[in-house]
Write a protein that holds these residues in place. Structure first.
Motif, mmCIF file in Angstrom:
data_model
loop_
_atom_site.group_PDB
_atom_site.id
_atom_site.type_symbol
_atom_site.label_atom_id
_atom_site.label_comp_id
_atom_site.label_asym_id
_atom_site.label_seq_id
_atom_site.Cartn_x
_atom_site.Cartn_y
_atom_site.Cartn_z
ATOM 1 N N ALA A 24 22.493 46.539 49.959
ATOM 2 C CA ALA A 24 23.552 45.564 49.722
ATOM 3 C C ALA A 24 23.915 45.716 48.197
ATOM 4 O O ALA A 24 22.907 45.916 47.295
ATOM 5 C CB ALA A 24 23.258 44.377 50.063
ATOM 6 N N PRO A 25 25.192 45.385 47.753
ATOM 7 C CA PRO A 25 25.414 45.355 46.312
ATOM 8 C C PRO A 25 24.461 44.361 45.559
ATOM 9 O O PRO A 25 24.088 43.375 46.187
ATOM 10 C CB PRO A 25 27.014 44.880 46.160
ATOM 11 N N ALA A 26 24.156 44.554 44.355
ATOM 12 C CA ALA A 26 23.346 43.813 43.506
ATOM 13 C C ALA A 26 23.799 42.311 43.459
ATOM 14 O O ALA A 26 25.020 42.038 43.318
ATOM 15 C CB ALA A 26 22.993 44.611 42.152
ATOM 16 N N TRP A 27 22.976 41.479 43.493
ATOM 17 C CA TRP A 27 23.362 40.024 43.076
ATOM 18 C C TRP A 27 22.112 39.197 42.231
ATOM 19 O O TRP A 27 20.931 39.795 42.441
ATOM 20 C CB TRP A 27 23.659 39.285 44.132
ATOM 21 N N GLY A 79 21.734 28.116 40.931
ATOM 22 C CA GLY A 79 22.697 28.849 41.832
ATOM 23 C C GLY A 79 23.813 29.611 41.337
ATOM 24 O O GLY A 79 24.442 30.251 42.011
ATOM 25 N N LYS A 80 23.958 29.766 40.105
ATOM 26 C CA LYS A 80 24.880 30.336 39.378
ATOM 27 C C LYS A 80 24.907 31.924 39.440
ATOM 28 O O LYS A 80 23.712 32.464 38.964
ATOM 29 C CB LYS A 80 25.161 29.935 37.688
ATOM 30 N N PRO A 81 25.701 32.572 39.985
ATOM 31 C CA PRO A 81 25.538 34.150 39.908
ATOM 32 C C PRO A 81 25.633 34.413 38.660
ATOM 33 O O PRO A 81 26.341 34.117 37.517
ATOM 34 C CB PRO A 81 26.814 34.506 40.863
ATOM 35 N N LEU A 82 24.910 35.813 38.335
ATOM 36 C CA LEU A 82 24.730 36.290 36.939
ATOM 37 C C LEU A 82 25.128 37.644 37.228
ATOM 38 O O LEU A 82 25.242 38.479 38.264
ATOM 39 C CB LEU A 82 23.215 36.276 36.467
ATOM 40 N N LYS A 83 25.517 38.393 35.961
ATOM 41 C CA LYS A 83 26.174 39.735 36.053
ATOM 42 C C LYS A 83 24.963 40.625 36.371
ATOM 43 O O LYS A 83 23.961 40.365 35.636
ATOM 44 C CB LYS A 83 26.863 39.861 34.620
ATOM 45 N N THR A 84 25.172 41.683 37.303
ATOM 46 C CA THR A 84 24.010 42.469 37.343
ATOM 47 C C THR A 84 24.688 43.558 38.210
ATOM 48 O O THR A 84 25.850 43.521 38.619
ATOM 49 C CB THR A 84 23.240 41.769 38.418
ATOM 50 N N SER A 85 24.128 44.723 38.024
ATOM 51 C CA SER A 85 24.457 46.157 38.672
ATOM 52 C C SER A 85 23.308 46.943 38.861
ATOM 53 O O SER A 85 22.137 46.655 38.363
ATOM 54 C CB SER A 85 25.362 46.741 37.674
ATOM 55 N N TYR A 86 23.640 48.131 39.807
ATOM 56 C CA TYR A 86 22.627 49.081 39.934
ATOM 57 C C TYR A 86 22.727 50.465 39.380
ATOM 58 O O TYR A 86 24.140 50.499 38.870
ATOM 59 C CB TYR A 86 22.674 49.295 41.568
ATOM 60 N N SER A 87 21.748 51.287 38.996
ATOM 61 C CA SER A 87 21.852 52.484 38.685
ATOM 62 C C SER A 87 20.864 53.126 39.095
ATOM 63 O O SER A 87 19.687 52.601 39.835
ATOM 64 C CB SER A 87 21.659 52.729 37.066
ATOM 65 N N VAL A 88 20.830 54.453 39.395
ATOM 66 C CA VAL A 88 19.890 55.474 40.234
ATOM 67 C C VAL A 88 19.720 56.479 39.407
ATOM 68 O O VAL A 88 20.346 57.051 38.595
ATOM 69 C CB VAL A 88 20.607 55.684 41.515
ATOM 70 N N SER A 89 18.361 56.828 39.780
ATOM 71 C CA SER A 89 17.956 58.046 38.881
ATOM 72 C C SER A 89 16.729 58.858 39.795
ATOM 73 O O SER A 89 15.783 58.306 40.290
ATOM 74 C CB SER A 89 17.001 57.965 37.527
#
Length: 315
Positions: A186-189, A195-205
């Motif tokens: 699932a997309p990053a969270w 309970g505040k959502p924070l900026k987050t992301s995935y990367s792959v290697s």
């Protein structure tokens, strides 16, 4: 169709009445992908990560046990299992399709009921949970601003490195070495203590998934949770509260959130076919304080075609 408990209490993201699936871990500059973690007793670890997850409903050890004639016993084996030495294993129909995930790095570790804990430092820990105690997922439990901002997991399928691909919707498609789709993350969270959502992301290697988290303005602890959406029996795409609300408002809104999952769904044009029914289910889910999911079986005993379901919200 009534929701089945498969991957997690999946809350267990993973399938409590329907949950499944997803991941996180630490990326160390010099990745020691084959490093083994020293195993210690649970009492020697900081048990706070499990307490934090339990507090917000992401870990339920009672869900892994049942009472039989006055005695506590483990429930029947789940399609997933989390242990300190192996990590999280999503069991496939055969050994070549079984998936494993483990934090990247050398950590003290311990097994608990339906979970494995890896202590990175006083500032952060990892917890892997299986379908008996919550979602099939990997959690980064972060205790202070001094913790790393990146967390990584190594993923293998059938004992060989998995192939990871970031989709336009932010999900991660997980395939085996031959390119056959095996799972979806699932997309990053990530959320802070309020309970505040924070900026987050995935990367792959290669076969390593890394989640990056922005702690700006966060109150600790922060919890981040990538999760798997498939096991050998069932597949469930789980949408967040915000996505569920978007889907509930219109067929166009559903098509928007459904688009990110098309690469993993079994039928072409499925978003349009499901739009009407999914808007109805999304509205009912929103009224119940729950979320929309799209589920399809692997043939037996569940139907292979996708259909909308109501699931507990993971975010």
């Amino acid at each position: 169709m009534e929701e089945l408990m498969i991957l997690t209490k999946t809350r267990n993201r993973r399938l409590s009445k329907s949950r499944l699936l997803p991941l996180s871990g630490v990326l160390v500059a010099a990745l020691m992908l084959g490093a083994s973690a020293g195993t210690v007793s649970a009492a020697e670890l900081n048990t706070d990560p499990l307490a934090q997850l339990s507090k917000i409903g992401l870990y339920n050890p009672a869900g892994a046990t049942s009472e039989v004639q006055g005695k506590v016993a483990l429930k029947p084996q789940s399609p997933s299992a989390a242990t300190a030495n192996i990590g999280l294993k999503v069991i496939g129909p055969d050994a070549q399709s079984s998936l494993t995930m483990k934090p990247v790095g050398d950590f003290k570790s311990a097994s608990s009921i339906g979970a494995a804990v890896y202590q990175g430092s006083a500032d952060f820990s990892y917890v892997l949970t299986d379908g008996t105690s919550g979602a099939t997922a990997g959690y980064s439990v972060i205790h202070s601003q001094n913790a790393p901002t990146t967390y990584s997991y190594e993923i293998n399928i059938g004992g060989r490195p998995a192939v990871l691909a970031l989709t336009p919707g932010g999900s991660i498609l997980v395939s085996d070495h031959a390119g056959k789709a095996n799972n979806l993350i699932a997309p990053a969270w990530a959320r802070d203590a309020t309970g505040k959502p924070l900026k987050t992301s995935y990367s792959v290697s290669k076969n390593v998934l890394t989640q990056t988290i922005d702690f700006s303005g966060a109150q600790f602890p922060v919890i981040a949770d990538p999760r798997f959406q498939k096991d050998w029996l069932n597949n469930t795409i789980e949408f967040t509260r915000t996505e569920t609300s978007t889907a509930a408002d219109s067929a166009g809104g559903f098509a928007l959130i459904c688009g990110s999952a098309v690469g993993f769904l079994p039928l072409a044009g499925v978003c349009g076919v499901l739009a009407g029914a999914s808007v109805v289910v999304a509205n009912e889910a929103r009224n119940q304080g729950k979320c929309l999911g799209i589920r399809w079986g692997n043939g037996i005993p569940l139907p292979a075609y996708p259909y909308p379901v109501i699931v507990d919200c993971y975010a």
